[in-house]
Design an enzyme around this catalytic site. Sequence first.
Site, PDB file in Angstrom:
ATOM      1  N   HIS A  34      51.684  45.321  37.293  1.00  0.00           N
ATOM      2  CA  HIS A  34      51.298  43.911  37.436  1.00  0.00           C
ATOM      3  C   HIS A  34      51.619  43.374  38.835  1.00  0.00           C
ATOM      4  CE1 HIS A  34      50.795  43.798  33.028  1.00  0.00           C
ATOM      5  NE2 HIS A  34      51.714  44.732  33.089  1.00  0.00           N
ATOM      6  N   SER A  36      41.733  38.419  31.013  1.00  0.00           N
ATOM      7  CA  SER A  36      41.069  37.226  30.449  1.00  0.00           C
ATOM      8  C   SER A  36      41.751  35.951  30.917  1.00  0.00           C
ATOM      9  CB  SER A  36      41.121  37.290  28.916  1.00  0.00           C
ATOM     10  OG  SER A  36      40.797  38.579  28.485  1.00  0.00           O
ATOM     11  N   LYS A  73      47.064  27.230  36.126  1.00  0.00           N
ATOM     12  CA  LYS A  73      47.811  27.209  37.400  1.00  0.00           C
ATOM     13  C   LYS A  73      47.499  25.956  38.214  1.00  0.00           C
ATOM     14  CE  LYS A  73      48.333  32.202  37.442  1.00  0.00           C
ATOM     15  NZ  LYS A  73      48.059  33.505  38.050  1.00  0.00           N
ATOM     16  N   ARG A  81      46.640  45.200  29.396  1.00  0.00           N
ATOM     17  CA  ARG A  81      45.803  45.093  30.592  1.00  0.00           C
ATOM     18  C   ARG A  81      46.135  46.212  31.607  1.00  0.00           C
ATOM     19  NH1 ARG A  81      49.346  40.570  30.519  1.00  0.00           N
ATOM     20  NH2 ARG A  81      50.456  40.051  32.448  1.00  0.00           N
ATOM     21  N   ARG A 115      47.573  47.431  40.530  1.00  0.00           N
ATOM     22  CA  ARG A 115      47.696  46.214  39.709  1.00  0.00           C
ATOM     23  C   ARG A 115      46.499  46.216  38.759  1.00  0.00           C
ATOM     24  NH1 ARG A 115      46.846  39.816  41.359  1.00  0.00           N
ATOM     25  NH2 ARG A 115      47.255  39.015  39.247  1.00  0.00           N
ATOM     26  N   HIS A 116      46.717  45.834  37.506  1.00  0.00           N
ATOM     27  CA  HIS A 116      45.639  45.840  36.498  1.00  0.00           C
ATOM     28  C   HIS A 116      44.407  45.081  37.022  1.00  0.00           C
ATOM     29  CE1 HIS A 116      46.343  41.558  35.639  1.00  0.00           C
ATOM     30  NE2 HIS A 116      47.626  41.840  35.700  1.00  0.00           N
ATOM     31  N   GLU A 129      54.827  42.564  33.545  1.00  0.00           N
ATOM     32  CA  GLU A 129      54.750  41.461  34.512  1.00  0.00           C
ATOM     33  C   GLU A 129      56.014  40.608  34.388  1.00  0.00           C
ATOM     34  OE1 GLU A 129      52.229  39.590  37.240  1.00  0.00           O
ATOM     35  OE2 GLU A 129      54.328  40.198  37.149  1.00  0.00           O
TER      36      GLU A 129
END
Length: 328
Positions: free
Chosen positions: A256, A87, A197, A132, A82-83, A186
Amino acid sequence: MATSSSHATFGSLQSSYLNKHSPFHKGTAMIFMTKFERPTRFDAIRVFSSASPVIHPVQLLSNGTSDATRKKSSESALILIRHGESSWNEKNLFTGCVDVPLTQKGVDEAIEAGKRIKNIPVDIIFSSHLIRAQMTAMLAMNQHRRKKVPVIEHNESSRAQEWSEIFSEETKKQSIPVITAWQLNERMYGELQGLNKQETAQKFGNEKVHEWRRSYDVPPPNGESLEMCAKRAVAYFKDQIEPQLMNGKNVLIAAHGNSLRSIIMYLDKLTSEQVINLELSTGIPMLYIFKDGGFIRRGSPPGPTEASVYAFSKKLAQYRQNLDNMML
Ligand SMILES: O=C(O)[C@H](O)COP(=O)(O)O
Protein backbone atom coordinates in the site's frame (compact mmCIF):
# COMPACT_ATOMS: atom_id res chain seq x y z
CA MET A 1 15.54 19.82 -10.10
CA ALA A 2 12.12 18.61 -9.00
CA THR A 3 10.53 16.52 -11.73
CA SER A 4 7.87 13.90 -11.54
CA SER A 5 7.50 10.97 -13.84
CA SER A 6 5.16 8.09 -14.27
CA HIS A 7 8.13 5.76 -14.49
CA ALA A 8 11.85 5.93 -14.38
CA THR A 9 13.55 5.28 -17.67
CA PHE A 10 16.98 3.79 -17.17
CA GLY A 11 20.00 5.94 -17.81
CA SER A 12 20.25 9.37 -16.29
CA LEU A 13 17.68 9.06 -13.54
CA GLN A 14 17.02 12.47 -12.16
CA SER A 15 16.84 13.25 -8.49
CA SER A 16 13.24 14.18 -8.05
CA TYR A 17 12.14 14.99 -4.57
CA LEU A 18 8.76 16.38 -5.39
CA ASN A 19 8.42 20.06 -4.66
CA LYS A 20 6.75 19.90 -1.26
CA HIS A 21 4.22 22.50 -2.30
CA SER A 22 3.07 20.47 -5.28
CA PRO A 23 -0.53 19.41 -4.70
CA PHE A 24 -1.15 15.66 -4.32
CA HIS A 25 -3.13 14.68 -7.42
CA LYS A 26 -4.97 11.36 -6.92
CA GLY A 27 -3.62 8.85 -9.40
CA THR A 28 -0.80 11.14 -10.54
CA ALA A 29 2.18 8.92 -11.13
CA MET A 30 4.82 10.29 -8.81
CA ILE A 31 7.90 8.26 -8.11
CA PHE A 32 10.87 9.36 -6.04
CA MET A 33 14.09 8.73 -8.00
CA THR A 34 17.72 9.13 -7.09
CA LYS A 35 20.32 10.65 -9.37
CA PHE A 36 23.08 8.30 -10.45
CA GLU A 37 25.75 8.68 -13.07
CA ARG A 38 24.65 6.85 -16.22
CA PRO A 39 25.74 3.30 -15.34
CA THR A 40 27.16 1.03 -18.00
CA ARG A 41 24.77 -1.68 -19.07
CA PHE A 42 25.53 -4.02 -16.18
CA ASP A 43 26.99 -1.69 -13.60
CA ALA A 44 25.72 -2.23 -10.11
CA ILE A 45 25.82 1.01 -8.19
CA ARG A 46 26.19 0.66 -4.43
CA VAL A 47 23.85 3.22 -2.89
CA PHE A 48 24.26 2.18 0.74
CA SER A 49 24.45 -0.95 2.78
CA SER A 50 21.56 -1.94 5.02
CA ALA A 51 21.74 -3.41 8.50
CA SER A 52 21.84 -7.18 8.38
CA PRO A 53 18.60 -8.51 10.00
CA VAL A 54 18.04 -11.35 12.40
CA ILE A 55 17.19 -14.33 10.16
CA HIS A 56 13.79 -16.05 10.66
CA PRO A 57 13.33 -17.68 7.25
CA VAL A 58 9.67 -18.18 6.30
CA GLN A 59 8.67 -21.86 5.67
CA LEU A 60 8.28 -21.95 1.89
CA LEU A 61 7.07 -24.28 -0.80
CA SER A 62 10.11 -25.91 -2.33
CA ASN A 63 10.80 -24.21 -5.59
CA GLY A 64 13.36 -26.63 -6.85
CA THR A 65 16.43 -24.47 -6.30
CA SER A 66 18.88 -25.70 -3.72
CA ASP A 67 19.67 -23.20 -1.00
CA ALA A 68 23.35 -23.89 -1.52
CA THR A 69 23.06 -22.52 -5.04
CA ARG A 70 21.17 -19.50 -3.83
CA LYS A 71 23.55 -18.75 -0.96
CA LYS A 72 26.31 -18.35 -3.55
CA SER A 73 24.24 -15.75 -5.38
CA SER A 74 24.83 -12.32 -3.89
CA GLU A 75 22.28 -10.57 -6.08
CA SER A 76 18.50 -10.69 -6.02
CA ALA A 77 15.65 -8.55 -7.31
CA LEU A 78 13.12 -6.75 -5.09
CA ILE A 79 9.96 -5.43 -6.75
CA LEU A 80 7.57 -3.16 -4.84
CA ILE A 81 4.07 -2.53 -6.18
CA ARG A 82 1.39 -0.32 -4.63
CA HIS A 83 -2.01 -1.92 -5.37
CA GLY A 84 -3.96 -0.71 -8.40
CA GLU A 85 -6.74 1.85 -7.97
CA SER A 86 -9.27 0.65 -5.38
CA SER A 87 -13.01 1.36 -5.20
CA TRP A 88 -12.40 3.85 -2.40
CA ASN A 89 -9.46 5.48 -4.21
CA GLU A 90 -11.94 6.10 -7.01
CA LYS A 91 -14.41 7.66 -4.54
CA ASN A 92 -11.54 9.62 -2.90
CA LEU A 93 -12.30 8.06 0.49
CA PHE A 94 -9.70 7.39 3.20
CA THR A 95 -9.27 3.61 3.12
CA GLY A 96 -6.55 2.53 5.54
CA CYS A 97 -7.27 -1.01 6.77
CA VAL A 98 -10.80 -1.21 5.34
CA ASP A 99 -10.76 -4.16 2.91
CA VAL A 100 -12.08 -2.96 -0.47
CA PRO A 101 -11.47 -4.40 -3.98
CA LEU A 102 -9.83 -2.93 -7.07
CA THR A 103 -11.81 -0.98 -9.66
CA GLN A 104 -11.63 -2.02 -13.32
CA LYS A 105 -8.95 0.68 -13.72
CA GLY A 106 -7.08 -0.89 -10.80
CA VAL A 107 -7.32 -4.30 -12.47
CA ASP A 108 -5.93 -2.81 -15.70
CA GLU A 109 -3.11 -1.14 -13.73
CA ALA A 110 -2.22 -4.47 -12.10
CA ILE A 111 -2.10 -6.18 -15.50
CA GLU A 112 0.09 -3.35 -16.87
CA ALA A 113 2.38 -3.75 -13.86
CA GLY A 114 2.67 -7.44 -14.70
CA LYS A 115 3.79 -6.59 -18.22
CA ARG A 116 6.55 -4.42 -16.75
CA ILE A 117 7.93 -7.18 -14.53
CA LYS A 118 7.27 -10.22 -16.74
CA ASN A 119 11.00 -10.75 -17.47
CA ILE A 120 12.16 -10.28 -13.87
CA PRO A 121 12.45 -13.41 -11.67
CA VAL A 122 10.05 -13.76 -8.73
CA ASP A 123 10.63 -16.62 -6.25
CA ILE A 124 8.37 -15.46 -3.41
CA ILE A 125 5.57 -12.92 -3.06
CA PHE A 126 4.66 -10.99 0.07
CA SER A 127 1.34 -9.16 0.31
CA SER A 128 -0.81 -7.58 2.97
CA HIS A 129 -4.01 -9.18 4.31
CA LEU A 130 -6.05 -6.79 2.16
CA ILE A 131 -7.67 -7.97 -1.06
CA ARG A 132 -6.64 -4.94 -3.15
CA ALA A 133 -2.96 -5.81 -2.68
CA GLN A 134 -3.50 -9.57 -3.18
CA MET A 135 -5.57 -8.97 -6.34
CA THR A 136 -2.76 -6.75 -7.68
CA ALA A 137 -0.14 -9.44 -7.04
CA MET A 138 -2.18 -12.21 -8.66
CA LEU A 139 -3.17 -10.16 -11.72
CA ALA A 140 0.40 -8.95 -12.22
CA MET A 141 1.85 -12.46 -11.96
CA ASN A 142 -0.65 -13.64 -14.56
CA GLN A 143 1.45 -11.69 -17.08
CA HIS A 144 4.74 -13.26 -16.02
CA ARG A 145 6.54 -15.23 -18.76
CA ARG A 146 7.69 -17.95 -16.31
CA LYS A 147 4.02 -18.94 -15.83
CA LYS A 148 4.56 -20.26 -12.30
CA VAL A 149 1.35 -20.21 -10.23
CA PRO A 150 1.27 -17.95 -7.16
CA VAL A 151 -0.17 -19.95 -4.24
CA ILE A 152 -1.34 -18.13 -1.11
CA GLU A 153 0.03 -19.96 1.94
CA HIS A 154 -2.48 -20.60 4.72
CA ASN A 155 -0.72 -20.89 8.07
CA GLU A 156 -3.44 -19.17 10.11
CA SER A 157 -4.20 -22.49 11.81
CA SER A 158 -2.78 -26.01 11.79
CA ARG A 159 -5.94 -27.20 9.99
CA ALA A 160 -5.59 -24.44 7.34
CA GLN A 161 -1.97 -25.49 6.85
CA GLU A 162 -2.90 -29.18 6.67
CA TRP A 163 -5.86 -28.67 4.32
CA SER A 164 -3.88 -26.50 1.91
CA GLU A 165 -0.92 -28.87 1.55
CA ILE A 166 0.36 -29.66 -1.98
CA PHE A 167 1.35 -33.30 -2.46
CA SER A 168 3.25 -33.05 -5.72
CA GLU A 169 6.89 -31.92 -5.70
CA GLU A 170 6.66 -31.04 -9.39
CA THR A 171 3.57 -28.90 -8.81
CA LYS A 172 5.33 -27.19 -5.92
CA LYS A 173 8.24 -26.39 -8.26
CA GLN A 174 5.77 -24.70 -10.60
CA SER A 175 4.32 -22.61 -7.74
CA ILE A 176 5.37 -19.34 -6.13
CA PRO A 177 4.58 -19.03 -2.39
CA VAL A 178 2.50 -15.97 -1.48
CA ILE A 179 2.94 -14.95 2.17
CA THR A 180 0.30 -12.57 3.48
CA ALA A 181 1.09 -10.43 6.50
CA TRP A 182 -1.02 -7.84 8.36
CA GLN A 183 2.25 -5.98 9.02
CA LEU A 184 2.22 -4.94 5.35
CA ASN A 185 -1.37 -3.58 5.58
CA GLU A 186 -2.00 0.04 4.74
CA ARG A 187 -1.52 2.39 7.72
CA MET A 188 -4.70 2.39 9.82
CA TYR A 189 -6.35 5.75 9.13
CA GLY A 190 -8.42 5.74 12.34
CA GLU A 191 -11.49 7.98 12.37
CA LEU A 192 -10.77 9.16 8.81
CA GLN A 193 -11.55 5.72 7.32
CA GLY A 194 -14.55 6.07 5.01
CA LEU A 195 -14.46 9.88 5.01
CA ASN A 196 -14.07 11.78 1.76
CA LYS A 197 -10.57 13.31 1.53
CA GLN A 198 -11.78 16.57 0.02
CA GLU A 199 -14.60 17.03 2.56
CA THR A 200 -12.16 16.20 5.36
CA ALA A 201 -9.79 18.91 4.08
CA GLN A 202 -12.69 21.40 3.97
CA LYS A 203 -13.62 20.45 7.54
CA PHE A 204 -10.14 20.36 9.13
CA GLY A 205 -8.13 22.47 6.65
CA ASN A 206 -5.72 21.40 3.86
CA GLU A 207 -2.66 21.84 6.08
CA LYS A 208 -3.94 19.54 8.85
CA VAL A 209 -5.09 16.84 6.42
CA HIS A 210 -1.79 16.99 4.50
CA GLU A 211 0.01 16.61 7.84
CA TRP A 212 -2.09 13.53 8.70
CA ARG A 213 -1.50 12.04 5.25
CA ARG A 214 2.15 12.80 4.63
CA SER A 215 3.98 13.72 7.84
CA TYR A 216 6.12 11.11 9.59
CA ASP A 217 5.00 11.35 13.20
CA VAL A 218 1.54 13.02 13.26
CA PRO A 219 -1.22 10.34 13.39
CA PRO A 220 -4.79 10.91 12.14
CA PRO A 221 -7.42 10.82 14.93
CA ASN A 222 -7.10 7.39 16.63
CA GLY A 223 -5.07 6.13 13.68
CA GLU A 224 -1.45 5.31 12.85
CA SER A 225 1.23 7.84 11.94
CA LEU A 226 3.67 6.78 9.22
CA GLU A 227 6.17 6.20 12.04
CA MET A 228 3.80 3.75 13.72
CA CYS A 229 3.15 2.02 10.39
CA ALA A 230 6.91 1.83 9.76
CA LYS A 231 7.47 0.16 13.13
CA ARG A 232 5.48 -2.90 11.96
CA ALA A 233 6.14 -2.82 8.21
CA VAL A 234 9.90 -2.23 8.32
CA ALA A 235 10.34 -4.68 11.21
CA TYR A 236 8.55 -7.32 9.12
CA PHE A 237 10.68 -6.44 6.07
CA LYS A 238 13.90 -6.81 8.09
CA ASP A 239 12.82 -10.03 9.87
CA GLN A 240 11.00 -11.92 7.10
CA ILE A 241 11.80 -10.41 3.70
CA GLU A 242 15.43 -9.29 3.84
CA PRO A 243 16.60 -12.84 4.83
CA GLN A 244 14.97 -14.17 1.66
CA LEU A 245 16.85 -11.61 -0.43
CA MET A 246 20.07 -12.53 1.38
CA ASN A 247 19.39 -16.15 0.40
CA GLY A 248 19.30 -15.07 -3.25
CA LYS A 249 15.50 -15.25 -3.54
CA ASN A 250 13.81 -12.70 -5.82
CA VAL A 251 10.95 -11.00 -4.01
CA LEU A 252 7.77 -9.19 -5.04
CA ILE A 253 5.93 -7.12 -2.39
CA ALA A 254 2.38 -6.01 -3.24
CA ALA A 255 1.24 -3.55 -0.59
CA HIS A 256 0.00 0.00 0.00
CA GLY A 257 0.91 3.64 -0.39
CA ASN A 258 2.03 4.18 3.19
CA SER A 259 3.32 0.74 4.18
CA LEU A 260 5.53 0.96 1.08
CA ARG A 261 6.52 4.57 1.80
CA SER A 262 7.82 3.39 5.16
CA ILE A 263 9.78 0.54 3.53
CA ILE A 264 11.24 2.87 0.86
CA MET A 265 12.19 5.29 3.65
CA TYR A 266 14.28 2.41 5.09
CA LEU A 267 15.69 1.28 1.72
CA ASP A 268 16.65 4.79 0.59
CA LYS A 269 17.52 6.10 4.09
CA LEU A 270 15.11 9.02 3.72
CA THR A 271 14.75 11.51 6.56
CA SER A 272 11.36 12.24 8.11
CA GLU A 273 11.50 15.50 6.14
CA GLN A 274 12.24 13.85 2.81
CA VAL A 275 9.55 11.19 3.15
CA ILE A 276 6.89 13.96 3.24
CA ASN A 277 7.47 14.43 -0.50
CA LEU A 278 7.43 10.71 -1.35
CA GLU A 279 4.29 9.78 -3.27
CA LEU A 280 3.66 6.37 -4.84
CA SER A 281 1.35 5.97 -7.82
CA THR A 282 -1.09 3.06 -7.94
CA GLY A 283 0.10 0.00 -9.84
CA ILE A 284 3.57 1.20 -10.92
CA PRO A 285 6.24 -1.36 -9.94
CA MET A 286 9.58 -0.19 -8.54
CA LEU A 287 12.68 -2.34 -8.87
CA TYR A 288 15.62 -2.59 -6.49
CA ILE A 289 18.66 -4.81 -6.92
CA PHE A 290 19.78 -6.31 -3.60
CA LYS A 291 23.52 -6.93 -3.92
CA ASP A 292 26.10 -7.72 -1.24
CA GLY A 293 23.82 -6.46 1.50
CA GLY A 294 22.91 -3.17 -0.18
CA PHE A 295 19.82 -1.96 -2.08
CA ILE A 296 20.28 -0.29 -5.47
CA ARG A 297 17.19 1.55 -6.71
CA ARG A 298 16.56 0.94 -10.40
CA GLY A 299 13.30 2.82 -10.88
CA SER A 300 10.26 1.41 -12.62
CA PRO A 301 10.80 -1.34 -15.21
CA PRO A 302 9.48 -0.07 -18.57
CA GLY A 303 6.35 -1.38 -20.20
CA PRO A 304 6.68 -3.73 -23.22
CA THR A 305 6.21 -0.84 -25.66
CA GLU A 306 8.69 1.52 -23.98
CA ALA A 307 12.28 1.80 -25.08
CA SER A 308 14.68 0.74 -22.35
CA VAL A 309 17.67 -1.40 -21.53
CA TYR A 310 17.34 -5.16 -22.00
CA ALA A 311 17.85 -5.83 -18.29
CA PHE A 312 19.04 -4.05 -15.17
CA SER A 313 21.90 -6.38 -14.31
CA LYS A 314 23.91 -9.22 -15.80
CA LYS A 315 21.95 -11.74 -13.76
CA LEU A 316 18.60 -10.36 -14.88
CA ALA A 317 19.82 -10.35 -18.48
CA GLN A 318 20.75 -14.04 -18.15
CA TYR A 319 17.31 -14.84 -16.66
CA ARG A 320 15.58 -13.06 -19.53
CA GLN A 321 17.79 -14.86 -22.05
CA ASN A 322 16.81 -18.18 -20.47
CA LEU A 323 13.16 -17.20 -20.76
CA ASP A 324 13.72 -16.32 -24.42
CA ASN A 325 15.39 -19.69 -24.97
CA MET A 326 12.56 -21.38 -23.04
CA MET A 327 15.24 -22.82 -20.77
CA LEU A 328 13.24 -22.10 -17.63
O1 LIG B 1 -5.62 4.48 2.65
C1 LIG B 1 -5.88 5.26 1.74
O2 LIG B 1 -6.79 6.11 1.74
C2 LIG B 1 -4.98 5.24 0.52
O3 LIG B 1 -4.59 3.98 0.24
C3 LIG B 1 -3.76 6.07 0.79
O4 LIG B 1 -4.23 7.24 1.20
P1 LIG B 1 -3.26 8.48 1.27
O5 LIG B 1 -2.70 8.65 -0.11
O6 LIG B 1 -4.15 9.58 1.73
O7 LIG B 1 -2.21 8.11 2.27
